[in-house]
Design a protein around this motif. Sequence first.
Motif, PDB file in Angstrom:
ATOM      1  N   ALA A  84     -35.861  69.338 -50.498  1.00  0.00           N
ATOM      2  CA  ALA A  84     -36.025  68.465 -51.346  1.00  0.00           C
ATOM      3  C   ALA A  84     -35.174  68.477 -52.821  1.00  0.00           C
ATOM      4  O   ALA A  84     -34.737  67.519 -53.273  1.00  0.00           O
ATOM      5  N   ALA A  85     -35.090  70.007 -53.207  1.00  0.00           N
ATOM      6  CA  ALA A  85     -34.601  70.174 -54.271  1.00  0.00           C
ATOM      7  C   ALA A  85     -33.147  69.890 -54.125  1.00  0.00           C
ATOM      8  O   ALA A  85     -32.327  69.212 -55.273  1.00  0.00           O
ATOM      9  N   ARG A  86     -32.367  70.162 -53.203  1.00  0.00           N
ATOM     10  CA  ARG A  86     -31.136  69.867 -53.050  1.00  0.00           C
ATOM     11  C   ARG A  86     -30.662  68.355 -52.601  1.00  0.00           C
ATOM     12  O   ARG A  86     -29.714  68.011 -53.172  1.00  0.00           O
ATOM     13  N   ALA A 121     -28.742  78.269 -47.051  1.00  0.00           N
ATOM     14  CA  ALA A 121     -27.911  77.221 -47.866  1.00  0.00           C
ATOM     15  C   ALA A 121     -27.143  76.415 -47.497  1.00  0.00           C
ATOM     16  O   ALA A 121     -27.119  75.197 -47.658  1.00  0.00           O
ATOM     17  N   SER A 122     -26.081  76.816 -46.440  1.00  0.00           N
ATOM     18  CA  SER A 122     -25.157  75.788 -45.962  1.00  0.00           C
ATOM     19  C   SER A 122     -25.940  75.007 -44.962  1.00  0.00           C
ATOM     20  O   SER A 122     -25.531  74.075 -44.769  1.00  0.00           O
ATOM     21  N   VAL A 123     -26.870  75.441 -44.151  1.00  0.00           N
ATOM     22  CA  VAL A 123     -27.463  74.496 -43.289  1.00  0.00           C
ATOM     23  C   VAL A 123     -28.034  73.299 -44.163  1.00  0.00           C
ATOM     24  O   VAL A 123     -27.949  72.246 -43.619  1.00  0.00           O
ATOM     25  N   GLN A 153     -34.727  83.503 -46.758  1.00  0.00           N
ATOM     26  CA  GLN A 153     -34.516  82.349 -46.240  1.00  0.00           C
ATOM     27  C   GLN A 153     -33.702  81.341 -47.065  1.00  0.00           C
ATOM     28  O   GLN A 153     -32.518  80.710 -46.510  1.00  0.00           O
ATOM     29  N   PHE A 154     -33.858  81.520 -48.321  1.00  0.00           N
ATOM     30  CA  PHE A 154     -32.990  80.494 -49.263  1.00  0.00           C
ATOM     31  C   PHE A 154     -31.360  80.858 -49.227  1.00  0.00           C
ATOM     32  O   PHE A 154     -30.513  79.997 -49.144  1.00  0.00           O
ATOM     33  N   ALA A 155     -31.096  82.366 -49.149  1.00  0.00           N
ATOM     34  CA  ALA A 155     -29.806  82.761 -49.004  1.00  0.00           C
ATOM     35  C   ALA A 155     -29.099  82.315 -47.511  1.00  0.00           C
ATOM     36  O   ALA A 155     -27.991  81.773 -47.515  1.00  0.00           O
ATOM     37  N   ALA A 201     -41.488  76.816 -48.311  1.00  0.00           N
ATOM     38  CA  ALA A 201     -40.231  76.954 -48.965  1.00  0.00           C
ATOM     39  C   ALA A 201     -39.131  76.257 -48.484  1.00  0.00           C
ATOM     40  O   ALA A 201     -38.155  75.807 -49.407  1.00  0.00           O
ATOM     41  N   ALA A 202     -38.955  75.936 -47.292  1.00  0.00           N
ATOM     42  CA  ALA A 202     -37.842  75.184 -46.713  1.00  0.00           C
ATOM     43  C   ALA A 202     -38.031  73.894 -46.985  1.00  0.00           C
ATOM     44  O   ALA A 202     -37.076  73.324 -47.284  1.00  0.00           O
TER      45      ALA A 202
END
Length: 344
Positions: A167-169, A28-30, A23-25, A161-162
């Motif tokens: 939130a992290a970004r 990322a762009s979205v 999911q993270f990979a 995780a989503a």
Amino acid sequence: MTIPATTQMHAEAAEAADAVARQFAANASVIDALVARLRAQPPRFIVTCARGSSDHAATYGKYLFETALGLVTASASPSVGSVYAVQPRLDDALFIVISQSGKSPDLLRNAEIAQAAGAHVVALVNVADSPLAQLADTVIPLHAGPENSVAATKSYLCSLAALLQLAARWSGDAELRAAADALPEALRDAWQQDWSPLVSGLRLASNLFVLGRGLGLAAAQEAALKFKETCGLHAEAFSSAEVKHGPMALIGPDFPVLVFAQDDDTGAGTAAVAEEFRARGAPVWLARPGAQGPGVLPLPATSHPACTPLLTVQAFYGAVNALAVARGHNPDVPPHLNKVTETV
């Protein structure tokens, strides 16, 4: 006799770390595009809309967004829009709908209402071509993959995780982002933790409380639901602060309590509540990174407390699956339940 490691629930929960990494990979762009929009046009507030396990994920999102971003985050009651047909004032709001299937009619109706009211609708869905995904302004696929057990596991963790990745970004917090990037490996570690004392301790139980606070409240809510649906065990979730407002009167000998804590400003107080109940003779288990003593359930450490609830849930899933089997239940097919609940 069923072996716990042979259930679909066990197999799917074991895939969570790989699903989160995927999911993270993939997202990322979205996420970066959404963050750029949110920074250019900051929302006045955030509203979440979900049911069941997804609503527990929304609880996590509330604490995460409010602590990391300082943005007020509220949970919408789906019935207000779908049944009472109220048009809320949502202009300049971020409206996040969380749904594994993306098919529930009441969530779809609320997303339509929010969009018409001027909110930017974000859908967190596991089915990327679902009706909800087609409706939303931004789609964040969960990438959990097929989930056949009625009890949601990896899709729930992918929902958390989503929210964490967003939130992290969005916050720009380097420590939070680094901890999020390291989450898949931490989840693999959490899956290997031995929570067998909880399984043996609850095999004959009839009731229990599950406590958490702040970022960890959602983990307590999810655990209480899983006890009920997979084990036939009545469990209620409370904030470790709110439990003192009445419910704690029930706690005494033979009334078990499961406590989740993370290493933030809520941790010491939550652990103190656990000790208070232990002093009353209640069987108490505490899951907190680095904790020691009787009844402690092991958890791997993480560099940010926002990640601890995900590790707690991952370790818990292995234990509750084993408990369901020990109590003679099939966690994959709970009685009276369906995988998709289409509430109107």
